[in-house]
Design a protein around this motif. Structure first.
Motif, mmCIF file in Angstrom:
data_model
loop_
_atom_site.group_PDB
_atom_site.id
_atom_site.type_symbol
_atom_site.label_atom_id
_atom_site.label_comp_id
_atom_site.label_asym_id
_atom_site.label_seq_id
_atom_site.Cartn_x
_atom_site.Cartn_y
_atom_site.Cartn_z
ATOM 1 N N THR A 149 3.906 70.026 -15.470
ATOM 2 C CA THR A 149 5.357 70.206 -15.525
ATOM 3 C C THR A 149 6.016 68.829 -15.599
ATOM 4 O O THR A 149 5.333 67.800 -15.585
ATOM 5 C CB THR A 149 5.874 70.961 -14.287
ATOM 6 O OG1 THR A 149 5.865 70.078 -13.155
ATOM 7 C CG2 THR A 149 5.021 72.178 -13.978
ATOM 8 N N GLN A 162 0.361 81.957 -6.571
ATOM 9 C CA GLN A 162 1.648 82.608 -6.313
ATOM 10 C C GLN A 162 2.645 81.654 -5.678
ATOM 11 O O GLN A 162 3.843 81.738 -5.921
ATOM 12 C CB GLN A 162 1.433 83.824 -5.409
ATOM 13 C CG GLN A 162 0.712 84.977 -6.085
ATOM 14 C CD GLN A 162 0.417 86.110 -5.123
ATOM 15 O OE1 GLN A 162 0.056 85.876 -3.966
ATOM 16 N NE2 GLN A 162 0.552 87.346 -5.589
ATOM 17 N N GLY A 183 4.170 79.679 -8.553
ATOM 18 C CA GLY A 183 4.731 80.388 -9.696
ATOM 19 C C GLY A 183 3.789 80.583 -10.858
ATOM 20 O O GLY A 183 4.209 81.055 -11.922
ATOM 21 N N PRO A 226 10.737 83.013 -6.924
ATOM 22 C CA PRO A 226 10.915 81.561 -7.118
ATOM 23 C C PRO A 226 11.556 80.863 -5.934
ATOM 24 O O PRO A 226 11.175 79.738 -5.596
ATOM 25 C CB PRO A 226 11.804 81.493 -8.371
ATOM 26 C CG PRO A 226 11.471 82.738 -9.119
ATOM 27 C CD PRO A 226 11.237 83.787 -8.073
ATOM 28 N N GLN A 254 8.919 79.804 -3.370
ATOM 29 C CA GLN A 254 7.764 79.020 -3.806
ATOM 30 C C GLN A 254 7.913 77.602 -3.266
ATOM 31 O O GLN A 254 8.093 76.623 -3.989
ATOM 32 C CB GLN A 254 7.674 79.041 -5.330
ATOM 33 C CG GLN A 254 7.352 80.427 -5.883
ATOM 34 C CD GLN A 254 7.524 80.521 -7.392
ATOM 35 O OE1 GLN A 254 7.713 79.526 -8.085
ATOM 36 N NE2 GLN A 254 7.474 81.748 -7.914
ATOM 37 N N ARG A 303 5.837 74.458 -4.383
ATOM 38 C CA ARG A 303 6.306 73.864 -5.637
ATOM 39 C C ARG A 303 7.502 72.958 -5.386
ATOM 40 O O ARG A 303 7.629 71.883 -5.998
ATOM 41 C CB ARG A 303 6.674 74.990 -6.616
ATOM 42 C CG ARG A 303 7.139 74.507 -7.978
ATOM 43 C CD ARG A 303 7.043 75.629 -8.998
ATOM 44 N NE ARG A 303 7.967 76.709 -8.721
ATOM 45 C CZ ARG A 303 9.148 76.854 -9.350
ATOM 46 N NH1 ARG A 303 9.541 75.963 -10.232
ATOM 47 N NH2 ARG A 303 9.909 77.888 -9.086
ATOM 48 N N LEU A 347 14.581 73.467 -5.487
ATOM 49 C CA LEU A 347 13.654 74.231 -6.313
ATOM 50 C C LEU A 347 13.830 73.781 -7.755
ATOM 51 O O LEU A 347 14.960 73.627 -8.229
ATOM 52 C CB LEU A 347 13.915 75.727 -6.196
ATOM 53 C CG LEU A 347 13.389 76.407 -4.933
ATOM 54 C CD1 LEU A 347 13.828 77.860 -4.893
ATOM 55 C CD2 LEU A 347 11.869 76.322 -4.867
ATOM 56 N N THR A 392 13.206 75.180 -13.743
ATOM 57 C CA THR A 392 12.373 76.020 -14.594
ATOM 58 C C THR A 392 11.047 76.315 -13.907
ATOM 59 O O THR A 392 10.472 75.447 -13.250
ATOM 60 C CB THR A 392 12.097 75.343 -15.942
ATOM 61 O OG1 THR A 392 11.469 74.079 -15.702
ATOM 62 C CG2 THR A 392 13.405 75.116 -16.706
ATOM 63 N N ALA A 393 10.585 77.539 -14.078
ATOM 64 C CA ALA A 393 9.309 77.929 -13.489
ATOM 65 C C ALA A 393 8.172 77.407 -14.357
ATOM 66 O O ALA A 393 8.320 77.232 -15.572
ATOM 67 C CB ALA A 393 9.231 79.442 -13.378
#
Length: 520
Positions: free
Chosen positions: A115, A160, A163, A170, A173, A176, A406, A409-410
């Protein structure tokens, strides 16, 4: 069995014309009319519940906290920390290793996804002889600000939590979010609550959750599923510390966990002072109702010395963040299905009451002189798990203050073609099963070489004088010595059988209030 015995007794009585007679000499008449086995067990339960409630006040005899300085405090709780490691079974030497191993196949590289903020790798690491940890490494693209072991609930996969796979919204998460904030994050796989691998095809399968399946095998060997997973987390702390030494850095090390992962995070931070800060979400509470919870959380003798507040006091003066979040609801083991015996223990767990959590947090503050930082939702509700403010508090307490958000974008879906979370779970379960069975196979040699090596005496008289330490260990540490009887025996009896060859009596002896011994 009791009903069969009473039926046989009734038939025999009709044959020998049983009649009411005097009690045994030296006893009073027994007038209890109910099922004595039921009454005895009910009384024992009342006694044990009273003992559980009184355990909080009684724990003080095991603690001698010195709050005069951080160094004095650490020294004063060292024995408690060592005892916690012993009863959890965190006693085996971890396998040293230079770095995490990348997990790849001919079709799937170990670099799972990249990412804008971090790269995700599939990794594994040695823990004990024959056991490994396995999960995901999230490596930030900026210089790492902190290193975090992120422990999901037992029913959540590492994928999970970032994501890569569906199942966690989301907004929750949180692993992340930590990686996007510049943290190096490793997410271990926890043993789950399924039962797919609980059993042996040569014998039978059971509906025991995987956590109970490992717990039951480990218990007799002084190990626990909690201890095994703490070892996996602390193996990562070993690696983080090694990275610091290799890179000549002092990146803070933190642990964070949700639900079952929160349990592991709490115990790991209590045991290892290299952990500078810990976040426990959806777990911290009074443990006075531990007997109602799933059996795999049982630790022999735990409540005599430790509740969650006492564990928190082992983390002090390091930072502990408590987050009151909604927990998974556990209503019992998996329902037995064809081909599986229904041998699992009952056990329930759900989101604790805020008042109970608040009281335990306050008690932790009373013990250590400073309460953990505590987050909950508006109006007394839940928050998180891994709310932004809790994550920021964790990093600030660790010495790496940074804004946490957060990512917008996932990450893409998991692109691996050969990967199976079920296969990984099977490997993790079978490794612990194999480790435990290996311990069992060599247990007789281990006993002889360590525990009994000094149990030698030239004569029976010499052994009579030398054996008290072994007897004491067996009584106190193995069986759990109960207090002496507090009531006179007050023996009572009544005749229940009378034949040509013998007479039978029900006999009871008082032990403690509500508790009596019964036999025939």
């Amino acid at each position: 069995m009791r009903s069969h015995f009473l039926l046989a007794a009734g038939l025999l009585a009709s044959l020998v014309s049983l009649s009411v007679s005097a009690p045994l000499p030296g006893t009073q008449p027994l007038s209890r009319n109910g099922d004595l086995s039921v009454e005895m067990v009910t009384g024992i339960q009342k006694f044990l519940l009273r003992e559980t409630e009184s355990s909080i006040a009684a724990r003080s005899r095991f603690w001698h906290r010195d709050l005069s300085s951080a160094e004095a405090y650490e020294k004063s709780v060292t024995a408690n920390r060592q005892h916690l490691a012993q009863i959890l079974g965190v006693v085996d030497r971890r396998v040293p290793f230079a770095s995490l191993e990348l997990v790849a196949t001919l079709r799937d590289p170990a670099r799972v996804v990249e990412t804008a903020q971090f790269t995700i790798f599939a990794v594994r690491w040695p823990v004990l002889n024959g056991t490994t940890g396995e999960g995901l490494l999230l490596e930030p693209k900026v210089a790492a600000r902190a290193q975090v072991v992120a422990l999901p609930d037992a029913e959540q996969t590492p994928e999970q939590l970032v994501g890569l796979a569906p199942g966690v919204p989301p907004a929750k998460q949180w692993a992340r979010a930590l990686a996007a904030a510049g943290c190096r994050v490793v997410i271990p796989t926890l043993i789950d609550r399924g039962d797919e691998w609980s059993g042996n095809p040569r014998i039978r399968f059971t509906n025991q959750p995987h956590r109970e399946w490992i717990y039951r095998q480990s218990f007799l060997l002084g190990r626990t599923i909690i201890g095994h997973e703490v070892q996996k987390a602390l193996a990562l702390v070993d690696w983080f510390e090694r990275r610091n030494q290799q890179d000549a850095l002092r990146l803070p090390i933190a642990v964070a966990g949700y639900a079952e992962g929160g349990l592991i995070a709490l115990h790991a931070a209590a045991l290892d002072t290299r952990v500078k800060a810990a976040l426990v979400s959806g777990y911290f509470d009074s443990r006075q109702g531990l007997w109602r919870e799933p059996i795999y959380r049982n630790v022999f003798g735990l409540l005599r010395e430790f509740g969650d507040a006492e564990l928190a006091s082992l983390i002090h003066p390091r930072a502990l963040i408590i987050e009151h979040s909604a927990t998974p609801t556990v209503t019992g083991p998996p329902v037995a299905r064809p081909g599986r015996s229904a041998g699992a223990a009952p056990g329930r767990w759900s989101t604790p009451d805020l008042a109970s959590v608040t009281a335990e947090v306050a008690r932790a503050g009373q013990l250590a002189g400073k309460a953990p930082e505590f987050f909950h939702g508006n109006g007394g509700g839940t928050t998180g798990p891994g709310s932004i403010r809790a994550l920021e508090a964790l990093l600030k307490a660790a010495g790496a203050p940074v804004r946490v958000d957060l990512p917008d974008t996932a990450p893409p879906a998991d692109p691996r073609r050969d990967f199976s979370a079920d296969d990984r779970q099977r490997r993790q379960v079978k490794e612990l099963e194999g480790f435990t069975q290996d311990l069992l196979r060599v247990a007789t040699y281990t006993r002889d070489e360590s525990f009994w090596a000094k149990a030698k005496a030239p004569s029976a008289a010499a052994w009579e004088a030398a054996r008290p330490p072994w007897q004491s260990n067996f009584w106190h540490s193995v069986n759990g010595k109960l207090p002496a009887a507090s009531l006179p025996a007050n023996a009572r009896s009544r005749e229940i059988l009378n034949t040509a060859k013998f007479t039978g009596y029900d006999v009871t002896l008082d032990v403690w209030p509500d508790v009596f011994a019964w036999g025939i």
